[in-house]
Design a protein around this motif. Structure first.
Motif, PDB file in Angstrom:
ATOM      1  N   HIS A  90       0.834  -1.204   0.000  1.00 51.47           N
ATOM      2  CA  HIS A  90       0.000   0.000   0.000  1.00 51.47           C
ATOM      3  C   HIS A  90       0.867   1.252   0.000  1.00 51.47           C
ATOM      4  N   TYR A  91       0.399   2.257  -0.732  1.00 51.65           N
ATOM      5  CA  TYR A  91       1.036   3.577  -0.738  1.00 51.65           C
ATOM      6  C   TYR A  91       0.005   4.609  -0.302  1.00 51.65           C
ATOM      7  N   HIS A  92       0.444   5.522   0.575  1.00 52.63           N
ATOM      8  CA  HIS A  92      -0.402   6.623   1.019  1.00 52.63           C
ATOM      9  C   HIS A  92       0.391   7.907   0.807  1.00 52.63           C
ATOM     10  N   ILE A  93      -0.184   8.845   0.041  1.00 52.76           N
ATOM     11  CA  ILE A  93       0.501  10.079  -0.328  1.00 52.76           C
ATOM     12  C   ILE A  93      -0.271  11.271   0.256  1.00 52.76           C
ATOM     13  N   PRO A  94       0.211  11.879   1.336  1.00 55.73           N
ATOM     14  CA  PRO A  94      -0.414  13.071   1.886  1.00 55.73           C
ATOM     15  C   PRO A  94       0.107  14.338   1.189  1.00 55.73           C
ATOM     16  N   LEU A  95      -0.743  15.340   1.085  1.00 52.89           N
ATOM     17  CA  LEU A  95      -0.358  16.653   0.585  1.00 52.89           C
ATOM     18  C   LEU A  95      -0.709  17.669   1.660  1.00 52.89           C
ATOM     19  N   LEU A  96       0.272  18.442   2.090  1.00 50.83           N
ATOM     20  CA  LEU A  96       0.070  19.513   3.049  1.00 50.83           C
ATOM     21  C   LEU A  96       0.009  20.806   2.254  1.00 50.83           C
ATOM     22  N   LEU A  97      -1.104  21.542   2.363  1.00 53.41           N
ATOM     23  CA  LEU A  97      -1.378  22.670   1.485  1.00 53.41           C
ATOM     24  C   LEU A  97      -1.639  23.945   2.274  1.00 53.41           C
ATOM     25  N   SER A  98      -1.056  25.045   1.812  1.00 52.88           N
ATOM     26  CA  SER A  98      -1.398  26.379   2.317  1.00 52.88           C
ATOM     27  C   SER A  98      -1.398  27.326   1.119  1.00 52.88           C
ATOM     28  N   GLY A  99      -1.626  28.599   1.348  1.00 55.72           N
ATOM     29  CA  GLY A  99      -1.780  29.547   0.252  1.00 55.72           C
ATOM     30  C   GLY A  99      -0.581  29.689  -0.662  1.00 55.72           C
ATOM     31  N   PHE A 100       0.617  29.575  -0.116  1.00 53.05           N
ATOM     32  CA  PHE A 100       1.814  29.771  -0.930  1.00 53.05           C
ATOM     33  C   PHE A 100       2.794  28.613  -0.853  1.00 53.05           C
ATOM     34  N   SER A 101       2.351  27.465  -0.388  1.00 53.24           N
ATOM     35  CA  SER A 101       3.255  26.319  -0.354  1.00 53.24           C
ATOM     36  C   SER A 101       2.470  25.017  -0.306  1.00 53.24           C
ATOM     37  N   TYR A 102       3.159  23.970  -0.683  1.00 51.66           N
ATOM     38  CA  TYR A 102       2.663  22.621  -0.458  1.00 51.66           C
ATOM     39  C   TYR A 102       3.863  21.711  -0.257  1.00 51.66           C
ATOM     40  N   SER A 103       3.646  20.627   0.451  1.00 54.89           N
ATOM     41  CA  SER A 103       4.689  19.629   0.635  1.00 54.89           C
ATOM     42  C   SER A 103       4.032  18.266   0.719  1.00 54.89           C
ATOM     43  N   THR A 104       4.832  17.254   0.597  1.00 53.19           N
ATOM     44  CA  THR A 104       4.322  15.894   0.626  1.00 53.19           C
ATOM     45  C   THR A 104       5.350  14.978   1.270  1.00 53.19           C
ATOM     46  N   TYR A 105       4.928  13.786   1.571  1.00 53.03           N
ATOM     47  CA  TYR A 105       5.815  12.770   2.125  1.00 53.03           C
ATOM     48  C   TYR A 105       5.157  11.418   1.906  1.00 53.03           C
TER      49      TYR A 105
END
Length: 108
Positions: A90-105
């Motif tokens: 299984h793979y789980h891909i989160p996206l952390l989002l704000s107005g001027f940035s995003y990141s993932t892990y």
């Protein structure tokens, strides 16, 4: 074969990002393998899909959400490209989002 899920967290509000369209592509191809939209928990489960070992792209279409919640949109979409292996169930891909940035892990 591996399964896939993802979620989006609006880090500026500390809440799940609801209603963001998500598309899955084999990397370098234009035909979506699957589509979904983040639910009340900000999650999408691609239950009907099994991923063979390959390179994939998850496309989070963030424009409408950003305009509604941040009153502007700097990143109208966020592509996350990742590789899968046959040894991972299984793979789980989160996206952390704000107005001027995003990141993932890589989630669990």
């Amino acid at each position: 074969m591996s399964t896939l899920s993802c979620h989006v967290l609006d880090t500026s509000r500390g809440q799940p990002a609801i209603g963001i369209p998500v598309e899955l592509f084999r990397f370098g191809e234009n035909q979506a393998l699957a589509t979904g939209e983040t639910n009340q928990d900000g999650r999408v489960k691609f239950d009907q899909l099994e991923l063979a070992p390959d390179c994939y792209c998850l496309r989070f279409i963030t424009e409408a959400y950003c305009l509604a919640h941040f009153q502007q949109c700097f990143f109208p979409l966020a592509d996350v490209v990742f590789n899968t292996e046959s040894t991972q169930p299984h793979y789980h891909i989160p996206l952390l989002l704000s107005g001027f940035s995003y990141s993932t892990y890589r989630g669990s």
